[in-house]
Design an enzyme around this catalytic site. Structure first.
Site, mmCIF file in Angstrom:
data_model
loop_
_atom_site.group_PDB
_atom_site.id
_atom_site.type_symbol
_atom_site.label_atom_id
_atom_site.label_comp_id
_atom_site.label_asym_id
_atom_site.label_seq_id
_atom_site.Cartn_x
_atom_site.Cartn_y
_atom_site.Cartn_z
ATOM 1 N N ARG A 72 0.840 -1.192 0.000
ATOM 2 C CA ARG A 72 0.000 0.000 0.000
ATOM 3 C C ARG A 72 0.880 1.248 0.000
ATOM 4 N NH1 ARG A 72 -2.173 1.340 4.183
ATOM 5 N NH2 ARG A 72 -1.408 -0.125 5.715
ATOM 6 N N TYR A 213 -1.239 -3.535 -6.819
ATOM 7 C CA TYR A 213 -0.968 -4.350 -5.617
ATOM 8 C C TYR A 213 -2.021 -4.197 -4.526
ATOM 9 C CZ TYR A 213 1.947 -7.157 -2.582
ATOM 10 O OH TYR A 213 2.435 -8.187 -1.809
ATOM 11 N N GLY A 214 -2.391 -5.313 -3.938
ATOM 12 C CA GLY A 214 -3.139 -5.417 -2.684
ATOM 13 C C GLY A 214 -4.142 -4.312 -2.424
ATOM 14 N N GLY A 215 -3.935 -3.656 -1.286
ATOM 15 C CA GLY A 215 -4.884 -2.642 -0.828
ATOM 16 C C GLY A 215 -5.033 -1.468 -1.778
ATOM 17 N N LYS A 222 -9.274 -2.199 1.861
ATOM 18 C CA LYS A 222 -9.007 -1.017 2.695
ATOM 19 C C LYS A 222 -9.794 0.206 2.211
ATOM 20 C CE LYS A 222 -6.054 -3.360 5.081
ATOM 21 N NZ LYS A 222 -6.332 -3.741 6.458
ATOM 22 N N HIS A 242 -10.984 -1.966 11.807
ATOM 23 C CA HIS A 242 -9.852 -2.789 11.389
ATOM 24 C C HIS A 242 -9.662 -3.880 12.453
ATOM 25 C CE1 HIS A 242 -5.312 -2.734 10.119
ATOM 26 N NE2 HIS A 242 -5.976 -3.658 9.477
ATOM 27 N N SER A 264 -0.223 -3.339 12.496
ATOM 28 C CA SER A 264 0.401 -4.401 11.711
ATOM 29 C C SER A 264 1.576 -5.003 12.490
ATOM 30 C CB SER A 264 0.862 -3.876 10.362
ATOM 31 O OG SER A 264 1.620 -2.729 10.553
ATOM 32 N N ALA A 265 1.890 -6.246 12.148
ATOM 33 C CA ALA A 265 2.993 -7.007 12.758
ATOM 34 C C ALA A 265 2.755 -7.356 14.225
ATOM 35 C CB ALA A 265 4.333 -6.282 12.588
ATOM 36 N N CYS A 266 1.495 -7.390 14.643
ATOM 37 C CA CYS A 266 1.179 -7.824 16.009
ATOM 38 C C CYS A 266 0.490 -9.194 16.008
ATOM 39 C CB CYS A 266 0.298 -6.807 16.714
ATOM 40 S SG CYS A 266 1.197 -5.346 17.268
ATOM 41 N N GLY A 267 0.467 -9.878 14.872
ATOM 42 C CA GLY A 267 -0.058 -11.251 14.826
ATOM 43 C C GLY A 267 -1.581 -11.322 14.792
ATOM 44 N N THR A 269 -3.669 -11.997 12.202
ATOM 45 C CA THR A 269 -4.178 -13.201 11.516
ATOM 46 C C THR A 269 -3.927 -14.431 12.386
ATOM 47 O OG1 THR A 269 -3.824 -12.173 9.370
ATOM 48 C CG2 THR A 269 -4.028 -14.566 9.374
ATOM 49 N N ASP A 289 -9.350 -9.418 9.505
ATOM 50 C CA ASP A 289 -8.860 -8.066 9.239
ATOM 51 C C ASP A 289 -9.886 -6.957 9.467
ATOM 52 O OD1 ASP A 289 -6.705 -6.398 8.434
ATOM 53 O OD2 ASP A 289 -7.554 -6.196 6.431
ATOM 54 N N ASN A 380 6.589 -8.256 2.312
ATOM 55 C CA ASN A 380 5.136 -8.030 2.228
ATOM 56 C C ASN A 380 4.495 -8.959 1.194
ATOM 57 O OD1 ASN A 380 2.735 -6.638 3.038
ATOM 58 N ND2 ASN A 380 2.833 -5.370 1.199
ATOM 59 N N ARG A 382 2.351 -12.081 -0.181
ATOM 60 C CA ARG A 382 0.995 -12.376 0.297
ATOM 61 C C ARG A 382 0.438 -13.684 -0.243
ATOM 62 N NH1 ARG A 382 -1.170 -8.666 4.148
ATOM 63 N NH2 ARG A 382 0.404 -7.033 4.166
ATOM 64 N N ASN A 510 -2.094 -17.311 24.101
ATOM 65 C CA ASN A 510 -2.914 -16.097 24.241
ATOM 66 C C ASN A 510 -4.363 -16.462 24.583
ATOM 67 O OD1 ASN A 510 -0.681 -14.544 23.716
ATOM 68 N ND2 ASN A 510 -1.129 -14.302 21.530
HETATM 69 O O1 O2Y Z 1 0.271 -4.055 1.271
HETATM 70 C C1 O2Y Z 1 -0.913 -4.307 1.027
HETATM 71 O O2 O2Y Z 1 -1.460 -3.876 0.014
HETATM 72 C C2 O2Y Z 1 -1.710 -5.121 1.926
HETATM 73 S S1 O2Y Z 1 -2.058 -4.323 3.417
HETATM 74 C C3 O2Y Z 1 -3.019 -5.412 4.360
HETATM 75 C C4 O2Y Z 1 -3.426 -6.608 3.834
HETATM 76 C C5 O2Y Z 1 -4.199 -7.459 4.580
HETATM 77 C C6 O2Y Z 1 -4.570 -7.072 5.834
HETATM 78 N N1 O2Y Z 1 -4.191 -5.890 6.349
HETATM 79 C C7 O2Y Z 1 -3.393 -5.078 5.665
HETATM 80 C C8 O2Y Z 1 -3.011 -3.793 6.357
HETATM 81 O O3 O2Y Z 1 -2.219 -3.008 5.876
HETATM 82 O O4 O2Y Z 1 -3.563 -3.558 7.451
HETATM 83 MN MN MN Z 2 -5.151 -4.920 7.963
#
Ligand code: O2Y
Ligand code: MN
Length: 599
Positions: A72, A213-215, A222, A242, A264-267, A269, A289, A380, A382, A510
């Site tokens: 993104r 790409y993605g988002g 998003k 979110h 992000s990066a807190c686990g 999923t 998400d 990143n 996916r 957890n």
């Molecule tokens: O980089 C991207 O386009 C994906 S970002 C994303 C994808 C899945 C779930 N969450 C996110 C995020 O940025 O929060």
């Molecule tokens: Mn997300």
């Protein structure tokens, strides 16, 4: 191809976009397997996609993006509200008319040599009162196939649009027209300065240009389900958050529904698909998400997952960290920017084993050997996998009525100060907790001299489609509307450290913390009052079978008033940027917290 709809608004919009973008052909998508297979076959033929080993990874494909188009692009993402003050300090703003003029210039002829696909899709179970119908126009077949997995693409949506005369228009182009005879590249996109991810919240309109790409390109995610939906929800009295959604069921069969927001990066999923270590307690996934939530007739808050799939980060996904996500992408999956092994399977860093055969083709489409030490998958990279393929998806995850939320959880990544878990005294304090969720700066940010906490209110910073102060006020308003039926609110921190060692085992364990929350909701356990909130009485949060030294547990549960006051100072400095849009109730909460910490 004749248009499969009679809705004049839709027909007019499609005609307007076709006239502006001048595609070679127009295809109305139907979401069928035949359509998916045909597009994939075309992309394999053109070299854009790699068909993976059918025995190892049935019905799955790999793509490599352009190295400039891997995530993104927040600095090219805009909230073009009519008034600048309505976008607020967390968004990039451009005047909507000015932005439209710029983008019309870019869109002019941008689909030349390409096919324009019209994708009717529903965010949420088709026909649910919480769901929304939308149309994405795109010139990317990769986007169409990903949308098949991530959303519900079906002609039924066209019938609903005809009935309701309403849809959310989402326009996307990779921004790379093809001249006569020009050969396409593997991943067409535009340079960064031509990329725009634009939202017009007053018109419920999305325009995206230049990224595949993605988002940036799968506009249901998003752009629609968070930025546009949060603005709609703010106006209409519901919530677009979110948040993951999970069901936690106790040995007696009682179900608790938990919605949790983490940066992000807190686990996130991993938590959504957690394997409980508490005997007899089971986690099932509803979403990983995004949550859309509306008060139901009984006054409780009901949540649906507006998505139909997971766009999960591949690196780090392993049998140890998330076996259920691995299972979800064992078939029918699109992989983007991972390693393709010599036997045409996929691999990524921290997958739990070395790359079979020692190498393959890396995310840049070059021959690659693990032994050389360079990363093979992009950080990143996916997987796009169907939620229905996740072994722990709730059997009724698509119930159009949604599930009643009992518990909200917020969190951040702090190596100290923030204890393992605390509960808000009431919903208003819970809103304060969500609004001041924060993490420690990364090593890169520290290098830039950025030493204070990074605040990420409700893990929504890049996704709030309007002024973040108004959004915080909306949380307070929802609390008032829900009254004593509002979910209970908790704050967790899985990441406290002693030197390099994590104090809490995390992952499946957890579930022990989630169980304590459920016991609180059921009134099975009391809690002790601390200045920051309610915390477990020793023995109530089960540690059976864990080897946590007493001094570590003490640190995990410690509230250091002095240190916490520094967090409050950081919060004050951060919140100052909302000016007079900061809800009075936030100031009240700040004052009360400070007073409790100083008492
Ligand atoms: O980089 C991207 O386009 C994906 S970002 C994303 C994808 C899945 C779930 N969450 C996110 C995020 O940025 O929060
Ligand atoms: Mn997300």
């Amino acid at each position: 191809m004749s248009a499969p709809t009679t809705n004049q608004k839709l027909l007019d919009w499609v005609a307007e976009i076709a006239e502006m973008t001048t595609p070679d052909q127009i295809v109305w998508c139907d979401g069928s397997k035949e359509e998916y297979d045909r597009l994939m076959a075309e992309m394999v033929e053109s070299g854009a996609a790699i068909k993976l080993n059918e025995e190892k990874r049935p019905n799955s494909y790999a793509f490599n993006s352009d190295p400039s188009d891997v995530a993104r692009v927040e600095n090219r993402t805009y909230i073009a509200s009519v008034k600048e003050e309505d976008a607020g300090p967390t968004n990039n703003w451009i005047d909507p008319e000015e932005l439209k003029e710029t983008m019309r210039g870019l869109y002019k002829g941008c689909m030349k040599g390409r096919t324009m696909y019209i994708i009717p899709f529903s965010m949420g179970p088709v026909g649910s009162t919480i769901a929304k119908n939308a149309i994405e126009i795109t010139d990317s077949a990769y986007v169409v196939t990903n949308m098949h997995i991530m959303t519900r693409v079906t002609p039924e949506v066209l019938r609903l649009i005809e009935k309701e005369d309403f849809f959310i228009p989402c326009l996307h182009s990779v921004g790379a027209p093809l001249e006569e005879g020009q050969k396409d590249v593997r991943w067409p996109c535009a340079p960064i300065e031509k990329k725009y991810i634009a939202h017009f919240p007053e018109e419920n309109l999305i325009w995206s240009f230049g990224s595949g790409y993605g988002g940036n390109a799968l506009l249901g995610k998003k752009c629609l389900a968070l930025r546009i939906a949060s603005a709609m929800a703010g106006r209409e009295g519901w919530m677009a958050e979110h948040m993951l959604i999970l069901r936690f069921t106790n040995p007696e069969g009682k179900q608790f529904h938990i919605a949790a927001a983490f940066p992000s990066a807190c686990g996130k999923t991993n938590l959504a698909m957690l394997q409980s270590t508490v005997p007899g307690w089971k986690v099932e996934t509803i979403g990983d998400d995004i949550a859309w939530m509306k008060p139901g007739e009984d006054g409780r808050l009901y949540a649906i997952n507006p998505e139909a799939g997971f766009f999960g980060v591949a690196p780090g996904t392993s049998e140890a960290s998330n076996p259920m996500a691995l299972a979800a992408c064992s078939k029918d999956t699109i992989f983007t920017n991972v390693v393709v092994t010599e036997d045409n399977d996929v691999w990524w860093e921290d997958m739990g084993y070395d790359c079979p055969g020692g190498g393959g083709t890396d995310w840049k489409n070059n021959p690659w050997k693990q032994a050389d030490g360079e990363k093979g998958a992009h950080p990143n990279s996916r997987f796009t996998a169907a939620a229905a393929n996740c072994p722990v998806v709730c059997p009724d995850w698509e119930d159009p009525a949604g599930v009643p939320i009992d518990i909200f959880v917020f969190g951040g990544k702090r190596t100290s100060v923030m204890p393992l878990v605390h509960e808000a005294f009431d919903f208003e304090q819970g809103v304060y907790m969500g609004a001041t969720a924060s993490s420690e700066p990364t090593a890169a940010a520290l290098d830039l001299g950025n030493v204070s906490l990074r605040f990420d209110p409700f893990a929504m910073t890049p996704f709030i489609g309007y002024h973040a102060g108004d959004y915080m006020q909306h949380w307070f308003d929802m609390g008032e509307k829900l009254g004593d039926k509002a979910p209970r609110v908790f704050y967790v921190n899985w990441f406290q450290k002693d030197g390099k060692k994590f104090l809490w085992p995390g992952f499946g364990d957890n579930s022990r913390v989630l169980k304590w929350m459920c016991d609180r909701v059921e009134g099975k356990v009391e809690a002790r009052e601390t200045p920051i909130g309610l915390m477990p009485i020793d023995g109530d949060l089960t540690l059976d079978g864990l080897d946590i030294p007493a001094e570590d547990w003490e640190k995990l549960m410690k509230v250091d008033n002095e240190a916490f006051l520094n967090t409050v100072e950081d919060a004050k400095a951060y919140l100052a940027k909302f000016g007079d849009k900061l809800p009075a109730k936030m100031n009240e909460q700040l004052k009360k917290l400070e007073a409790r910490l100083k008492a």
